[in-house]
Scaffold this active site. Structure first.
Site, PDB file in Angstrom:
ATOM      1  N   LYS A 152      16.179  50.482  62.411  1.00 17.70           N
ATOM      2  CA  LYS A 152      17.236  51.271  63.061  1.00 17.70           C
ATOM      3  C   LYS A 152      18.055  52.010  62.010  1.00 17.70           C
ATOM      4  O   LYS A 152      18.389  51.446  60.965  1.00 17.70           O
ATOM      5  CB  LYS A 152      18.134  50.333  63.880  1.00 17.70           C
ATOM      6  CG  LYS A 152      19.229  51.059  64.669  1.00 17.70           C
ATOM      7  CD  LYS A 152      20.049  50.059  65.488  1.00 17.70           C
ATOM      8  CE  LYS A 152      21.160  50.746  66.272  1.00 17.70           C
ATOM      9  NZ  LYS A 152      21.956  49.788  67.063  1.00 17.70           N
ATOM     10  N   SER A 171      22.495  50.535  72.022  1.00 16.15           N
ATOM     11  CA  SER A 171      22.317  51.676  71.132  1.00 16.15           C
ATOM     12  C   SER A 171      20.980  51.677  70.398  1.00 16.15           C
ATOM     13  O   SER A 171      20.571  52.687  69.845  1.00 16.15           O
ATOM     14  CB  SER A 171      23.450  51.697  70.098  1.00 16.15           C
ATOM     15  OG  SER A 171      23.387  50.530  69.287  1.00 16.15           O
ATOM     16  N   SER A 185      23.445  45.855  72.320  1.00 18.02           N
ATOM     17  CA  SER A 185      22.601  46.959  71.849  1.00 18.02           C
ATOM     18  C   SER A 185      21.198  46.569  71.410  1.00 18.02           C
ATOM     19  O   SER A 185      20.391  47.444  71.115  1.00 18.02           O
ATOM     20  CB  SER A 185      23.300  47.687  70.690  1.00 18.02           C
ATOM     21  OG  SER A 185      24.383  48.429  71.174  1.00 18.02           O
TER      22      SER A 185
END
Length: 485
Positions: free
Chosen positions: A86, A161, A185
């Site tokens: 990420k 997210s 997330s």
């Protein structure tokens, strides 16, 4: 899993199968990496999962693994396994945008501890994955570089997210990935995309090298296609780090071996507050079926109550935004990233760089957090929120004195359409109602696929356990996975 919109879902091989193939020479790590880059080239334009690729670093690592295999040396735990990262975690020589325009062009000079641990275990790091800007969002529509699309149905969001991290595993654009979870997330996108996601206990995994959103809530955790692989990844990632004073010194079990243990005799709590108004009927039906399967596996099912759950959303959006306001003050156009050309003086540079560099959701949260911390309002908002947070955490501890794990839906709804909630921030925030509680309490959890809706959208079950209780969470998640076939 397919639907009318056309699915990009493709399940990767397990870590054990791939490692065995590489060790025997049946598969070359370099060939495997190349095959993944070929699939990324073919599929990424449709899904927007990767923001940047780290091919040179990946191929160099793959060659090292092939050299070890050729000599017959013992291979590390993740030897040759392609993994995505990420883009809120830093990697030396790779862009670190955090999904924001304000960090465009920034390349950090060091690796996050989680990145170092993966690579030390033999992982091949493919590149950086798209995410909501500074990890602020529940749909991955807040990225400055465009939304990620759900591989199950590209007209729907992948969750956020860590939407890129979940979508990468679901679409087999990586065997596994790293994400971060501040209020859900990891868990919510894993649920939306039909993969496994892990929320470690706060402090179980070092946060060194994580671009901070809310420091008392942020956690790094893995995504994988199955529970055992996720457990293997957490064993690699967990442990004390001298570079992160908040990381736990507790010994790290072999979580994969722990996940193999049965669940007969475990007490499973089912909180009434997580099955109330607002829960999609098909999600409810899938979770209730999963609970019955746990009962059939020998678990004792016990109704419990967590009454402070109703305060979780307002508490979370006071604590998280206050910490975001402080953490994001460092992005000012001076030291790194974007600087506005409209900078005739220092004050104008600060103002224009932040106004042009941050997106609307990040600005909204900075404003909320700054207000909550301001003179005259601190005690009424931030201070009160911290008091209620403590009550919520104590409520979980009392529950775990009576049960070994708690199971809930991960999200009240399946993946929604792109744009469906983007104009209504409150509706988007309320989608986190089942995940923010564990975040505030600091406990751990795993989300595991638990059926699907009639239209083929995945449903995730959230398994929560007490602090450092990841072994129990993995055992229960594995039982749910086994029951799903």
């Amino acid at each position: 899993m397919t639907n009318s919109a056309g699915s990009y879902v493709e399940k990767p091989k397990t870590l054990a199968a791939l490692k065995s193939e590489i060790a025997s020479g049946a598969t070359k790590a370099a060939d495997l990496a190349t095959a993944y880059y070929d699939r990324i080239e073919a599929v990424n334009p449709a899904l927007n999962v990767y923001l940047s690729l780290t091919k040179d670093r990946a191929i160099e690592q793959a060659a090292r693994i092939d050299s070890l295999a050729a000599k017959g040396d013992a291979l590390p735990a993740l030897a040759g396994i392609p993994i995505g990262i990420k883009d809120v975690l830093v990697m030396k020589g790779a862009p670190a945008t955090a999904g924001s325009k304000i960090l465009k062009g920034y390349e950090p000079p060091y690796d996050a501890t989680a990145v170092t641990k993966l690579e030390s275990a033999g992982a091949v790091l493919l590149g950086k994955l798209n995410c909501d800007e500074f990890a602020m969002g529940s749909s991955n529509e807040n990225s400055a570089y465009g939304p990620v699309r759900n591989p199950v149905d590209p007209e729907r969001v992948p969750g956020g997210s860590s939407g890129g991290s979940a979508a990468a595993v679901a679409a087999n654009l990586a065997v596994a990935s790293l994400g971060t979870d501040t209020g859900g997330s990891i868990r919510q996108p894993a649920s939306f995309c039909g993969v496994v996601g892990v929320l470690p206990t706060w402090g179980r995994v070092s946060r060194y090298g994580l671009i901070a959103f809310a420091s008392s809530l942020d956690r790094i955790g893995p995504f994988a296609a199955n529970v055992r692989d996720a457990a293997t990844l957490l064993t690699v990632l967990a442990g004390h780090d001298p570079k992160d004073a908040t990381s736990s010194p507790a010994p790290v079990p072999d979580y994969a071996a722990e996940s193999d243990k049965g669940v007969s005799g475990l007490r499973i709590g089912v909180p009434a507050e997580y099955f109330a108004e607002g829960l999609d009927p098909e999600v409810r039906a899938a979770i209730e079926k999963g609970i019955e399967e746990l009962k059939a596996a020998g678990c004792t099912i016990k109704p419990i109550s967590l009454p402070h759950t109703k305060y979780a959303i307002p508490v979370y959006y006071l604590v998280a935004t206050a910490e975001a306001s402080a953490n994001l003050a460092r992005f000012d156009g001076v030291r790194y990233g974007f600087r506005s050309p409209a900078s005739e003086n220092l004050a104008a540079m600060y103002r224009h760089s932040r106004d042009e560099g941050f997106g609307p959701e990040v600005k909204r949260r900075i404003l909320l957090g700054t207000y909550a911390l301001s003179a005259g309002y601190y005690d009424a908002y931030y201070g009160k929120a911290q008091q209620v947070r403590r009550l919520l955490a104590e409520e979980f501890l009392r529950a775990f004195a009576e049960v070994d794990a708690i199971v809930t839906p991960t999200s009240p709804v399946p993946a929604f359409k792109l744009g469906e909630k983007s104009g209504d921030p409150l509706s988007m925030y309320l989608a986190d109602i089942y995940t923010v509680t564990a975040s505030l309490a600091g406990i751990c959890g795993v989300t595991v696929p638990c059926g699907a809706t009639s239209s083929g959208l995945p449903v995730g079950m959230q398994v929560l356990a007490t602090h450092l209780g990841e072994s129990t969470a993995f055992r229960v998640a594995r039982a749910v996975e086994t029951a799903q076939g």
